[in-house]
Design a protein around this motif. Structure first.
Motif, mmCIF file in Angstrom:
data_model
loop_
_atom_site.group_PDB
_atom_site.id
_atom_site.type_symbol
_atom_site.label_atom_id
_atom_site.label_comp_id
_atom_site.label_asym_id
_atom_site.label_seq_id
_atom_site.Cartn_x
_atom_site.Cartn_y
_atom_site.Cartn_z
ATOM 1 N N LEU A 87 -98.736 4.407 9.288
ATOM 2 C CA LEU A 87 -98.385 5.234 8.130
ATOM 3 C C LEU A 87 -98.407 6.724 8.487
ATOM 4 N N ALA A 88 -99.297 7.110 9.406
ATOM 5 C CA ALA A 88 -99.341 8.504 9.843
ATOM 6 C C ALA A 88 -98.036 8.885 10.533
ATOM 7 N N VAL A 89 -97.515 7.991 11.386
ATOM 8 C CA VAL A 89 -96.251 8.262 12.070
ATOM 9 C C VAL A 89 -95.103 8.341 11.062
ATOM 10 N N LEU A 90 -95.101 7.413 10.095
ATOM 11 C CA LEU A 90 -94.013 7.361 9.118
ATOM 12 C C LEU A 90 -94.016 8.553 8.166
ATOM 13 N N THR A 91 -95.210 9.078 7.879
ATOM 14 C CA THR A 91 -95.308 10.120 6.848
ATOM 15 C C THR A 91 -95.514 11.524 7.408
ATOM 16 N N PHE A 92 -95.674 11.658 8.722
ATOM 17 C CA PHE A 92 -95.978 12.966 9.303
ATOM 18 C C PHE A 92 -94.900 13.991 8.957
ATOM 19 N N THR A 93 -93.639 13.598 9.099
ATOM 20 C CA THR A 93 -92.546 14.532 8.843
ATOM 21 C C THR A 93 -92.532 14.977 7.390
ATOM 22 N N ALA A 94 -92.692 14.017 6.468
ATOM 23 C CA ALA A 94 -92.639 14.347 5.041
ATOM 24 C C ALA A 94 -93.730 15.346 4.668
ATOM 25 N N VAL A 95 -94.941 15.112 5.147
ATOM 26 C CA VAL A 95 -96.051 15.996 4.814
ATOM 27 C C VAL A 95 -95.868 17.372 5.460
ATOM 28 N N THR A 96 -95.405 17.388 6.710
ATOM 29 C CA THR A 96 -95.172 18.669 7.384
ATOM 30 C C THR A 96 -94.100 19.485 6.673
ATOM 31 N N SER A 139 -90.205 13.406 -1.639
ATOM 32 C CA SER A 139 -91.019 12.979 -0.495
ATOM 33 C C SER A 139 -91.919 11.808 -0.871
ATOM 34 N N LEU A 140 -92.479 11.847 -2.093
ATOM 35 C CA LEU A 140 -93.323 10.749 -2.541
ATOM 36 C C LEU A 140 -92.523 9.456 -2.631
ATOM 37 N N ARG A 141 -91.306 9.545 -3.144
ATOM 38 C CA ARG A 141 -90.461 8.354 -3.234
ATOM 39 C C ARG A 141 -90.142 7.793 -1.851
ATOM 40 N N ILE A 142 -89.866 8.692 -0.910
ATOM 41 C CA ILE A 142 -89.580 8.243 0.452
ATOM 42 C C ILE A 142 -90.835 7.655 1.094
ATOM 43 N N LEU A 143 -91.991 8.262 0.823
ATOM 44 C CA LEU A 143 -93.240 7.738 1.379
ATOM 45 C C LEU A 143 -93.514 6.330 0.869
ATOM 46 N N VAL A 144 -93.217 6.074 -0.399
ATOM 47 C CA VAL A 144 -93.411 4.731 -0.940
ATOM 48 C C VAL A 144 -92.502 3.743 -0.217
ATOM 49 N N ARG A 145 -91.228 4.120 -0.047
ATOM 50 C CA ARG A 145 -90.298 3.247 0.674
ATOM 51 C C ARG A 145 -90.763 3.009 2.112
ATOM 52 N N ALA A 146 -91.150 4.100 2.784
ATOM 53 C CA ALA A 146 -91.605 3.981 4.166
ATOM 54 C C ALA A 146 -92.877 3.149 4.256
ATOM 55 N N GLY A 147 -93.786 3.324 3.274
ATOM 56 C CA GLY A 147 -95.014 2.539 3.269
ATOM 57 C C GLY A 147 -94.758 1.055 3.102
ATOM 58 N N LEU A 148 -93.823 0.708 2.225
ATOM 59 C CA LEU A 148 -93.472 -0.706 2.033
ATOM 60 C C LEU A 148 -92.878 -1.300 3.301
ATOM 61 N N TRP A 149 -91.999 -0.536 3.941
ATOM 62 C CA TRP A 149 -91.447 -1.002 5.210
ATOM 63 C C TRP A 149 -92.553 -1.154 6.264
ATOM 64 N N GLY A 150 -93.478 -0.190 6.290
ATOM 65 C CA GLY A 150 -94.564 -0.259 7.257
ATOM 66 C C GLY A 150 -95.431 -1.483 7.067
ATOM 67 N N VAL A 151 -95.797 -1.796 5.825
ATOM 68 C CA VAL A 151 -96.608 -2.982 5.544
ATOM 69 C C VAL A 151 -95.852 -4.257 5.935
ATOM 70 N N LEU A 152 -94.554 -4.326 5.579
ATOM 71 C CA LEU A 152 -93.749 -5.500 5.902
ATOM 72 C C LEU A 152 -93.655 -5.713 7.409
ATOM 73 N N LEU A 153 -93.336 -4.639 8.139
ATOM 74 C CA LEU A 153 -93.205 -4.762 9.593
ATOM 75 C C LEU A 153 -94.535 -5.084 10.248
ATOM 76 N N PHE A 154 -95.615 -4.522 9.704
ATOM 77 C CA PHE A 154 -96.931 -4.822 10.268
ATOM 78 C C PHE A 154 -97.262 -6.296 10.091
ATOM 79 N N ALA A 155 -96.952 -6.853 8.917
ATOM 80 C CA ALA A 155 -97.207 -8.270 8.676
ATOM 81 C C ALA A 155 -96.337 -9.137 9.575
ATOM 82 N N LEU A 156 -95.057 -8.764 9.751
ATOM 83 C CA LEU A 156 -94.163 -9.532 10.611
ATOM 84 C C LEU A 156 -94.577 -9.447 12.078
ATOM 85 N N GLY A 157 -95.350 -8.428 12.409
ATOM 86 C CA GLY A 157 -95.804 -8.271 13.785
ATOM 87 C C GLY A 157 -96.707 -9.388 14.264
#
Length: 280
Positions: A87-96, A139-157
């Motif tokens: 999540l840090a990698v996915l959200t670093f750009t948005a927060v910066t 940014s919050l909306r994108i973070l939610v989308r990115a977070g959902l993708w992150g959780v999904l990909l982590f589970a598929l891992g």
């Protein structure tokens, strides 16, 4: 393949523009450094107190005997830290971008003026507080989308073979898409292009987006690289936004004021049939 190459050239042009306009570079590092310190502190805290958090959240395992309780909670602690890192990698750009909004907005305008044949740049009609609010909301909306993708990909891992081969590759492309969305938002928002329109525009040019964002996402995995590449990434994303909107570009935006003809300019391939037309 042409779109992939064009996206990567935008990334390189942004870094080259930043190198030739070094006076802007120092200020561009500050938001990334602040975000890096905040994220590092959060990850250190997660590493130190993650085990306590897992223990608190799994009281049902208190009565387990043998090594199973320790193995189970140790696994959950590792999963928690890995998820936080993803999540840090996915959200670093948005927060910066949110922290450095005033600077990056100014930087994007300078790139626009440099690349425009008439030396002008689109300007937002919104006051600064409104721009900050819109940027934070999107940014919050994108973070939610990115977070959902992150959780999904982590589970598929955890899937055998696929989780160790296909899923990481998909993860890099997903990361690249969201990185590009956040970076181009600086220029596109100034042009009055709303979030839904931005997403539709980028989805219609996925190879171009991947060519820009995926190499950048890979580079961001190296400690401190994200901080040093961020200003140039904003510059390159502004040049890409001009291309996506069909705006004429005098050159590749690598001069120090004014265009330099068509030398080095990226010519985008025509969009696929049915893609959104550029415009406000």
């Amino acid at each position: 393949m042409r779109d992939l190459g064009a996206g990567f050239r935008y990334l390189l042009q942004g870094q080259r523009w930043m190198a030739r306009n070094s006076r802007q570079y120092g200020f561009g590092l500050l938001p990334g450094l602040i975000t890096l310190v905040l994220y590092a502190a959060a990850l250190v805290g997660l590493a130190v107190w993650g085990d306590d958090l897992v223990t608190w959240s799994t009281p049902f395992a208190d009565g387990w005997s043998g090594p199973w309780r320790g193995l189970f909670r140790g696994f959950l602690t590792a999963v928690l830290f890995a998820l936080g890192l993803l999540l840090a990698v996915l959200t670093f750009t948005a927060v910066t971008l949110l922290i450095g909004q005033p600077f990056y907005e100014n930087l994007s305008e300078k790139v626009d003026r440099d690349a425009s044949p008439d030396g002008t740049a689109p300007e937002s009609d919104l006051p600064l507080w409104r721009e900050l609010w819109v940027s934070a909301r999107d940014s919050l909306r994108i973070l939610v989308r990115a977070g959902l993708w992150g959780v999904l990909l982590f589970a598929l891992g955890f899937l055998p073979f696929v989780g160790q081969t296909v899923v990481p590759v998909v993860g890099f492309f997903v990361t690249g898409f969201f990185l590009t969305e956040e970076l181009t938002a600086v220029a596109l928002q100034r042009r009055g292009v709303h979030l839904r329109e931005r997403l539709a525009l980028l989805r219609s040019r996925k190879p171009l987006v991947w060519g820009f964002g995926t190499p950048l996402g890979l580079a961001f995995l190296v400690p401190l690289v994200a901080v040093f590449l961020m200003p140039g990434a904003v510059a390159g994303a502004t040049l890409m936004a001009r291309g996506l909107m069909g705006e004429e570009t005098a050159g590749d935006g690598d001069g120090d004021g004014g265009g330099d003809g068509d030398r080095g300019a990226v010519t985008l391939p025509p969009p696929p049939p049915g893609s959104p037309a550029p415009g406000r």
